[in-house]
Design a protein around this motif. Structure first.
Motif, mmCIF file in Angstrom:
data_model
loop_
_atom_site.group_PDB
_atom_site.id
_atom_site.type_symbol
_atom_site.label_atom_id
_atom_site.label_comp_id
_atom_site.label_asym_id
_atom_site.label_seq_id
_atom_site.Cartn_x
_atom_site.Cartn_y
_atom_site.Cartn_z
ATOM 1 N N GLU A 75 -1.141 8.215 -20.579
ATOM 2 C CA GLU A 75 -1.809 8.706 -20.044
ATOM 3 C C GLU A 75 -1.992 7.086 -18.752
ATOM 4 O O GLU A 75 -2.604 7.768 -17.664
ATOM 5 C CB GLU A 75 -2.779 8.988 -20.593
ATOM 6 N N GLN A 76 -2.025 6.203 -18.700
ATOM 7 C CA GLN A 76 -2.466 5.054 -17.891
ATOM 8 C C GLN A 76 -1.439 4.932 -16.907
ATOM 9 O O GLN A 76 -1.847 5.045 -15.595
ATOM 10 C CB GLN A 76 -2.175 3.779 -18.772
ATOM 11 N N ALA A 77 0.055 5.580 -17.214
ATOM 12 C CA ALA A 77 0.629 5.418 -16.188
ATOM 13 C C ALA A 77 0.671 6.640 -15.164
ATOM 14 O O ALA A 77 0.522 6.659 -13.703
ATOM 15 C CB ALA A 77 2.083 5.721 -16.691
ATOM 16 N N GLY A 78 -0.161 7.410 -15.634
ATOM 17 C CA GLY A 78 -0.524 8.934 -14.739
ATOM 18 C C GLY A 78 -1.576 8.097 -13.573
ATOM 19 O O GLY A 78 -1.541 8.282 -12.519
ATOM 20 N N ALA A 79 -2.891 7.250 -14.006
ATOM 21 C CA ALA A 79 -3.393 6.939 -13.289
ATOM 22 C C ALA A 79 -3.040 5.821 -12.677
ATOM 23 O O ALA A 79 -3.192 6.014 -11.184
ATOM 24 C CB ALA A 79 -4.349 5.686 -14.544
ATOM 25 N N LEU A 80 -2.270 5.409 -13.005
ATOM 26 C CA LEU A 80 -1.609 4.275 -11.551
ATOM 27 C C LEU A 80 -0.888 4.986 -10.452
ATOM 28 O O LEU A 80 -0.883 4.335 -9.484
ATOM 29 C CB LEU A 80 -0.662 3.420 -12.479
ATOM 30 N N ALA A 81 0.391 5.977 -10.680
ATOM 31 C CA ALA A 81 0.565 6.899 -9.930
ATOM 32 C C ALA A 81 -0.213 7.551 -8.668
ATOM 33 O O ALA A 81 0.130 7.831 -7.867
ATOM 34 C CB ALA A 81 1.387 8.067 -10.326
ATOM 35 N N ALA A 82 -1.351 8.001 -9.486
ATOM 36 C CA ALA A 82 -2.160 8.728 -8.533
ATOM 37 C C ALA A 82 -2.935 7.205 -7.778
ATOM 38 O O ALA A 82 -2.504 7.689 -6.761
ATOM 39 C CB ALA A 82 -3.666 9.152 -8.982
ATOM 40 N N ALA A 83 -3.697 6.811 -8.409
ATOM 41 C CA ALA A 83 -4.271 5.402 -7.301
ATOM 42 C C ALA A 83 -3.037 4.886 -6.374
ATOM 43 O O ALA A 83 -3.019 4.494 -5.286
ATOM 44 C CB ALA A 83 -4.527 4.019 -8.573
ATOM 45 N N GLY A 84 -1.447 4.443 -6.563
ATOM 46 C CA GLY A 84 -0.846 4.752 -5.560
ATOM 47 C C GLY A 84 0.155 5.412 -4.862
ATOM 48 O O GLY A 84 1.072 5.107 -4.169
ATOM 49 N N HIS A 85 -0.229 6.452 -5.023
ATOM 50 C CA HIS A 85 -0.039 7.825 -4.521
ATOM 51 C C HIS A 85 2.023 7.911 -4.319
ATOM 52 O O HIS A 85 2.433 8.181 -3.508
ATOM 53 C CB HIS A 85 -0.336 7.797 -2.172
#
Length: 491
Positions: A75-85
């Motif tokens: 879940e944290q990785a998904g948020a990071l992937a979204a923030a980093g495009h």
């Protein structure tokens, strides 16, 4: 484990391939290596490598019943992937989260995650995750008992897997897909086709050394043998499945094969053996929180204990079966309506999105006679009513819209894809930087290419008021129909 196509970098692909070879004999060592790889990448700010390493670790641990351990990290990785495009990495996270939800019987959540993964895979042109998500959505139909529809979904996944074949043999997905097509064929009564696909799945599993699918193929072949009343074949294949699952630590598969061993024991008249096998499968299912498996085991134990005269024990398991069934049904209720629709009234006025769309199509002649400005304004207003969205934006190709100099990658994407694109998260658009200055670029949306004959003429954006939204297949279909009306007025 399997080969990520593509990995974040060629160096990462080589490293994951080496760790994959280690995993065949020393999975615990491979797990530690992947954990270290992912942690170091995240600490260094390399989100793409961190997510790919985590996804590879998920692929290692999930068949071993340890996927839930990775839920917070995913879940944290998904948020990071979204923030980093990083749309490819975000798609992989959604595919993994869909599998976790599916195993727990949370079919609505699984469907949303796999739909989101598919949308991201489509918009980024990532075939591998797109195939995996399509298989998952087919499994949802299977879980709901809609075998024919699930089988169609699996065959659609097969067409996309054939496109992936130009990048090399993906034995992991080939095995998984063949086995799932076999399941659909088995449940719809086509036993020869089922056996053929189970054999194809076994061959692909052996080709790529995917022991979990090798065991699953033997389990399904045992079920087919039972259907043919070939007890000798059923016993041999089921024993192989149980042996591989126990030796390599695949609890879900061991629990599934235990159900078939229960049927074998009953066919032999060994009721005590059937009870032992079912209790073993129940314990495995409970350990990994597989609600659907546990529900089946409770029901079978209720039947077996009732036959033995243990009414109290049978009743206890029956209640537990019903409780799990109720929980699965509650978790599978839709979180929201598919499309927004106005409240019904007593008059014969269109109220559903489909009825409103048909009414709009019936007004084509009147729209054609209106001025372009009036027709466009009416089409936009009708689109918002039908889909319950915040805005509808028509972006022509050229002045005042999309520019080949300012949005070259986006125009190329529209030209190559040629179909509606669902953006569940605006930050994950592969052309995010090019589109940043356009209205609606910060919100979730459906983008539909507009054509003048065979030439790209622009795009229609159907924009939600939020930055994120899970789109449905039905909404994509409605969007493509609306685009036809915009094209008729001149894109």
């Amino acid at each position: 484990m399997f080969i990520l196509q593509p990995a974040a970098s060629p160096a990462l692909a080589d490293l994951l391939a080496r760790i994959g070879r280690v995993a065949r004999r020393h999975p615990a060592l491979a797990d530690r290596q992947l954990e270290r790889l992912s942690a170091q990448a995240f600490a260094a700010g390399d989100t793409a490598v961190g997510v790919d390493g985590l996804y590879a670790r998920f692929a290692l641990l999930e068949p071993r019943g340890r996927a839930l351990e990775l839920l917070p990290a995913l879940e944290q990785a998904g948020a990071l992937a979204a923030a980093g495009h990083f749309p490819v990495q975000a798609a992989r996270v959604c595919e993994a989260l869909g599998r976790i939800a599916y195993q727990q019987g949370e079919y609505q959540l699984a469907s949303e995650q796999w739909s989101r993964a598919l949308d991201l895979a489509e918009v980024s042109g990532h075939l591998q995750t797109g195939v995996a998500a399509r298989i998952g959505l087919g499994q949802i139909h299977y879980a709901e008992g809609d075998w024919a529809r699930g089988l169609r979904q699996m065959r659609d996944a097969g067409e996309h897997l054939a496109q992936l074949g130009s990048h090399g043999d993906d034995s992991y997905l080939a095995a998984k897909l063949a086995l799932n097509i076999g399941v659909g064929s088995f449940e719809t009564g086509d036993l020869p086709a089922a056996e053929r696909h189970f054999s194809h799945g076994l061959a692909a599993a052996r080709r790529g050394a995917h022991r979990v699918f090798e065991a699953e193929a033997h389990w399904h072949l045992a079920r087919a043998a039972l259907a043919r009343q070939r007890m000798d074949w059923a016993v041999a294949d089921c024993r192989l499945a149980l042996d591989i699952a126990a030796r390599h630590g695949y609890p879900w598969l061991e629990a599934a094969a235990s159900r078939t061993w229960t049927e074998i024991a009953l066919a032999r008249g060994d009721n005590a053996g059937a009870v032992r096998s079912t209790r073993h499968g129940l314990a495995l299912a409970q350990r990994i929180q597989a609600r659907a498996q546990a529900r089946q085991a409770h029901l079978k134990l209720a039947e077996l204990l009732q036959a033995e005269g243990d009414a109290a024990g049978a009743l206890d398991h029956l209640w537990q079966h019903l409780a799990l069934q109720s929980e699965i049904e509650r978790l599978s209720l839709p979180a929201r309506a598919t499309l927004a629709a106005p409240p019904a009234d007593d008059a014969a006025v269109p109220v559903t999105p489909e009825e409103l769309l048909l009414q709009l199509f019936g007004q084509r002649q009147r729209l054609a006679a209106a001025t372009p400005h009036e027709a466009l304004a009416e089409l936009k207003a009708a689109s918002l009513r039908i889909m319950g969205l915040a805005s509808a934006i028509r972006l022509p190709l050229g002045n005042g819209g999309l520019s080949p100099t300012e949005q070259p990658r986006y125009i190329d994407l529209l030209t190559r894809h040629g179909a509606p694109l669902a953006l569940p998260d605006a930050a994950l658009h592969p052309c995010h930087a090019e589109l940043a200055g356009l209205p609606g670029a910060a919100e979730a949306r459906i983008e539909v290419p507009l054509y003048d004959g065979t030439q790209l003429a622009g795009a229609l954006w159907l924009v939600d008021a939020r930055a994120t939204r899970a789109w449905t297949r039905h909404e994509l279909l409605i969007a493509s129909q609306l685009a036809l009306l915009f094209e008729a007025q001149g894109a």
